[in-house]
Design a protein around this motif. Sequence first.
Motif, PDB file in Angstrom:
ATOM      1  N   GLY A 159       0.825  -1.207   0.000  1.00  0.00           N
ATOM      2  CA  GLY A 159       0.000   0.000   0.000  1.00  0.00           C
ATOM      3  C   GLY A 159       0.854   1.248   0.000  1.00  0.00           C
ATOM      4  O   GLY A 159       1.766   1.388   0.807  1.00  0.00           O
TER       5      GLY A 159
ATOM      6  N   TYR B 273     -10.102   9.323   8.545  1.00  0.00           N
ATOM      7  CA  TYR B 273     -10.010   9.335  10.002  1.00  0.00           C
ATOM      8  C   TYR B 273     -10.603  10.628  10.538  1.00  0.00           C
ATOM      9  O   TYR B 273     -10.367  11.705   9.975  1.00  0.00           O
ATOM     10  CB  TYR B 273      -8.546   9.295  10.445  1.00  0.00           C
ATOM     11  CG  TYR B 273      -7.854   7.956  10.363  1.00  0.00           C
ATOM     12  CD1 TYR B 273      -8.467   6.790  10.786  1.00  0.00           C
ATOM     13  CD2 TYR B 273      -6.549   7.883   9.912  1.00  0.00           C
ATOM     14  CE1 TYR B 273      -7.801   5.579  10.733  1.00  0.00           C
ATOM     15  CE2 TYR B 273      -5.865   6.674   9.864  1.00  0.00           C
ATOM     16  CZ  TYR B 273      -6.500   5.523  10.281  1.00  0.00           C
ATOM     17  OH  TYR B 273      -5.840   4.337  10.238  1.00  0.00           O
ATOM     18  N   ASP B 274     -11.314  10.509  11.611  1.00  0.00           N
ATOM     19  CA  ASP B 274     -11.712  11.685  12.386  1.00  0.00           C
ATOM     20  C   ASP B 274     -10.454  12.256  13.039  1.00  0.00           C
ATOM     21  O   ASP B 274      -9.687  11.535  13.678  1.00  0.00           O
ATOM     22  CB  ASP B 274     -12.741  11.232  13.429  1.00  0.00           C
ATOM     23  CG  ASP B 274     -12.898  12.188  14.602  1.00  0.00           C
ATOM     24  OD1 ASP B 274     -12.486  13.350  14.492  1.00  0.00           O
ATOM     25  OD2 ASP B 274     -13.450  11.737  15.622  1.00  0.00           O
TER      26      ASP B 274
ATOM     27  N   SER C  45     -10.521  15.065  15.172  1.00  0.00           N
ATOM     28  CA  SER C  45     -10.995  16.075  16.111  1.00  0.00           C
ATOM     29  C   SER C  45      -9.953  16.332  17.192  1.00  0.00           C
ATOM     30  O   SER C  45      -9.052  15.532  17.411  1.00  0.00           O
ATOM     31  CB  SER C  45     -12.298  15.604  16.749  1.00  0.00           C
ATOM     32  OG  SER C  45     -12.121  14.323  17.328  1.00  0.00           O
ATOM     33  N   GLN C  46     -10.119  17.432  17.852  1.00  0.00           N
ATOM     34  CA  GLN C  46      -9.134  17.809  18.874  1.00  0.00           C
ATOM     35  C   GLN C  46      -9.657  17.481  20.263  1.00  0.00           C
ATOM     36  O   GLN C  46     -10.442  18.223  20.840  1.00  0.00           O
ATOM     37  CB  GLN C  46      -8.806  19.292  18.773  1.00  0.00           C
ATOM     38  CG  GLN C  46      -8.082  19.637  17.492  1.00  0.00           C
ATOM     39  CD  GLN C  46      -7.416  20.994  17.587  1.00  0.00           C
ATOM     40  OE1 GLN C  46      -7.376  21.613  18.631  1.00  0.00           O
ATOM     41  NE2 GLN C  46      -6.873  21.446  16.476  1.00  0.00           N
TER      42      GLN C  46
ATOM     43  N   PHE D 118       3.908   3.529   2.542  1.00  0.00           N
ATOM     44  CA  PHE D 118       3.757   3.516   3.997  1.00  0.00           C
ATOM     45  C   PHE D 118       4.669   2.429   4.567  1.00  0.00           C
ATOM     46  O   PHE D 118       4.684   1.303   4.064  1.00  0.00           O
ATOM     47  CB  PHE D 118       2.312   3.231   4.389  1.00  0.00           C
ATOM     48  CG  PHE D 118       1.391   4.395   4.200  1.00  0.00           C
ATOM     49  CD1 PHE D 118       1.358   5.426   5.134  1.00  0.00           C
ATOM     50  CD2 PHE D 118       0.567   4.476   3.104  1.00  0.00           C
ATOM     51  CE1 PHE D 118       0.508   6.511   4.961  1.00  0.00           C
ATOM     52  CE2 PHE D 118      -0.283   5.554   2.921  1.00  0.00           C
ATOM     53  CZ  PHE D 118      -0.307   6.580   3.855  1.00  0.00           C
TER      54      PHE D 118
ATOM     55  N   GLU E  52       2.164  14.614   9.584  1.00  0.00           N
ATOM     56  CA  GLU E  52       1.797  13.305   9.050  1.00  0.00           C
ATOM     57  C   GLU E  52       0.796  12.590   9.940  1.00  0.00           C
ATOM     58  O   GLU E  52       0.981  12.501  11.155  1.00  0.00           O
ATOM     59  CB  GLU E  52       3.040  12.426   8.880  1.00  0.00           C
ATOM     60  CG  GLU E  52       4.005  12.929   7.827  1.00  0.00           C
ATOM     61  CD  GLU E  52       3.397  12.937   6.439  1.00  0.00           C
ATOM     62  OE1 GLU E  52       2.418  12.199   6.215  1.00  0.00           O
ATOM     63  OE2 GLU E  52       3.905  13.686   5.582  1.00  0.00           O
ATOM     64  N   ILE E  53      -0.259  12.085   9.337  1.00  0.00           N
ATOM     65  CA  ILE E  53      -1.235  11.266  10.040  1.00  0.00           C
ATOM     66  C   ILE E  53      -0.975   9.819   9.633  1.00  0.00           C
ATOM     67  O   ILE E  53      -1.041   9.481   8.445  1.00  0.00           O
ATOM     68  CB  ILE E  53      -2.666  11.692   9.687  1.00  0.00           C
ATOM     69  CG1 ILE E  53      -2.864  13.159  10.103  1.00  0.00           C
ATOM     70  CG2 ILE E  53      -3.683  10.788  10.362  1.00  0.00           C
ATOM     71  CD1 ILE E  53      -4.199  13.737   9.720  1.00  0.00           C
ATOM     72  N   PRO E  54      -0.662   8.975  10.583  1.00  0.00           N
ATOM     73  CA  PRO E  54      -0.264   7.610  10.226  1.00  0.00           C
ATOM     74  C   PRO E  54      -1.465   6.699  10.006  1.00  0.00           C
ATOM     75  O   PRO E  54      -2.612   7.071  10.251  1.00  0.00           O
ATOM     76  CB  PRO E  54       0.536   7.166  11.455  1.00  0.00           C
ATOM     77  CG  PRO E  54      -0.122   7.886  12.584  1.00  0.00           C
ATOM     78  CD  PRO E  54      -0.568   9.216  12.026  1.00  0.00           C
ATOM     79  N   LEU E  55      -1.187   5.502   9.556  1.00  0.00           N
ATOM     80  CA  LEU E  55      -2.182   4.442   9.501  1.00  0.00           C
ATOM     81  C   LEU E  55      -2.015   3.564  10.734  1.00  0.00           C
ATOM     82  O   LEU E  55      -0.888   3.242  11.125  1.00  0.00           O
ATOM     83  CB  LEU E  55      -2.001   3.587   8.246  1.00  0.00           C
ATOM     84  CG  LEU E  55      -2.073   4.297   6.894  1.00  0.00           C
ATOM     85  CD1 LEU E  55      -1.837   3.295   5.760  1.00  0.00           C
ATOM     86  CD2 LEU E  55      -3.410   4.990   6.711  1.00  0.00           C
TER      87      LEU E  55
ATOM     88  N   PHE F  93      -7.914  10.242  15.272  1.00  0.00           N
ATOM     89  CA  PHE F  93      -6.778  10.759  16.015  1.00  0.00           C
ATOM     90  C   PHE F  93      -7.121  12.055  16.725  1.00  0.00           C
ATOM     91  O   PHE F  93      -7.997  12.814  16.295  1.00  0.00           O
ATOM     92  CB  PHE F  93      -5.602  11.040  15.068  1.00  0.00           C
ATOM     93  CG  PHE F  93      -4.972   9.814  14.513  1.00  0.00           C
ATOM     94  CD1 PHE F  93      -3.919   9.201  15.169  1.00  0.00           C
ATOM     95  CD2 PHE F  93      -5.444   9.251  13.351  1.00  0.00           C
ATOM     96  CE1 PHE F  93      -3.345   8.060  14.670  1.00  0.00           C
ATOM     97  CE2 PHE F  93      -4.878   8.105  12.830  1.00  0.00           C
ATOM     98  CZ  PHE F  93      -3.824   7.509  13.496  1.00  0.00           C
TER      99      PHE F  93
ATOM    100  N   SER G 285      -5.737  15.613  17.347  1.00  0.00           N
ATOM    101  CA  SER G 285      -4.767  16.527  16.751  1.00  0.00           C
ATOM    102  C   SER G 285      -4.346  17.631  17.717  1.00  0.00           C
ATOM    103  O   SER G 285      -3.585  18.529  17.351  1.00  0.00           O
ATOM    104  CB  SER G 285      -5.360  17.159  15.485  1.00  0.00           C
ATOM    105  OG  SER G 285      -6.541  17.877  15.800  1.00  0.00           O
TER     106      SER G 285
ATOM    107  N   TYR H 128       0.086  13.616  15.495  1.00  0.00           N
ATOM    108  CA  TYR H 128      -0.994  12.642  15.571  1.00  0.00           C
ATOM    109  C   TYR H 128      -0.490  11.366  16.232  1.00  0.00           C
ATOM    110  O   TYR H 128      -0.286  10.345  15.586  1.00  0.00           O
ATOM    111  CB  TYR H 128      -1.542  12.381  14.174  1.00  0.00           C
ATOM    112  CG  TYR H 128      -2.156  13.629  13.581  1.00  0.00           C
ATOM    113  CD1 TYR H 128      -3.488  13.926  13.800  1.00  0.00           C
ATOM    114  CD2 TYR H 128      -1.385  14.525  12.844  1.00  0.00           C
ATOM    115  CE1 TYR H 128      -4.059  15.087  13.286  1.00  0.00           C
ATOM    116  CE2 TYR H 128      -1.942  15.680  12.323  1.00  0.00           C
ATOM    117  CZ  TYR H 128      -3.283  15.951  12.550  1.00  0.00           C
ATOM    118  OH  TYR H 128      -3.833  17.102  12.037  1.00  0.00           O
TER     119      TYR H 128
ATOM    120  N   VAL I  86       4.838   7.646   6.493  1.00  0.00           N
ATOM    121  CA  VAL I  86       5.820   7.884   5.438  1.00  0.00           C
ATOM    122  C   VAL I  86       7.123   8.297   6.107  1.00  0.00           C
ATOM    123  O   VAL I  86       7.118   8.969   7.130  1.00  0.00           O
ATOM    124  CB  VAL I  86       5.335   8.959   4.452  1.00  0.00           C
ATOM    125  CG1 VAL I  86       4.068   8.492   3.770  1.00  0.00           C
ATOM    126  CG2 VAL I  86       5.116  10.284   5.143  1.00  0.00           C
TER     127      VAL I  86
END
Lengths: 100, 217
Positions: free
Chosen positions: A26, A57-58, A60-61, B26, B56-59, B75, B77, B82, B102
Amino acid sequence: MGVNDYGIKVWNEDGELLLDVGDTIGRRRYTANVDQNADGNTTLSDISGKSTFQFAYDISQGLMGTTMGHLVTRSGTTISWTNRSGPHYEDSQVFVIIYD
Amino acid sequence: MAVTDYGIKTINSAGQTQVDCNYITFQNIKTSSASITVGSQWVDTNLTSSNLGVSEIPLIGLRADASYYNCHWGFDSASGIYKLFKCWPEGSFTVYYCVFSVKTATDESYGVALYDSNGVLTFNSGSDPFKIVNIFSDSAAKGDTNNHTVSDAVNNYFILTNPSWEIDGSGTFLRGFKRTSTTNVRVSTYQFSVVTGASSNWENSYNLIEIKNPLVF
């Protein structure tokens, strides 16, 4: 040609097989940070005929409740994201993962 | 020069591109576990900006528990990176998770490193890539149960997309997954709590992605 003489293998420095000829990998085709009040779409012409999966993905804080991210769909080469129908939705990170 | 005529790419035995100089792969940056209890809660991966990246927001992949349903929603923030992800476990157990992100720089002088035409790292042999074993596209209304035959329900990790919940006056219901055998993962509805009122945020469609248990260095 047999599988064994096809493709490439990659080992790490410990000699462990990191990438084998049969692996499906992926990769990041697209990401976007989208606002909770915004529906949107984008066209990714290069995914034509390619396999992807997409989701959000959400992000939110600090909210612990039942918030959730957008619904992400694909039609042809168009990726669309929409607010979920329920009462609690949030900013999202949209992912399109290509594996072809 | 167009991206498509730059660099090299590898093709698997099914004819699919595995890694190339177009898209960033990834790769695994952490596997770990955490104790979680029933309810909505954050799991802290304790990653920092140095290994995760600020923006970066991971999986996140979760192993399927043998007793309780669970799902991952997103997540937090608020910390600027994240590193906190949210679960809704049905019960108390140890959740095993893996993190893919990444990588901006190779972390070894050995092996393979691929870059795109802008010099951005797209793959390196320093950590395990995101290996997809199965993708199940299915649909489950509230109360529905689907069983998915997977390669390894114990050791592999899973992403369940489109989390859903509904409050119907008798309780709060969520959709999650757990394993029922070494090769079966069940996606179904579980009750989280009793809450009055009625509201719904349910999406029937979902994907269950099975991720190969990454090598841990």
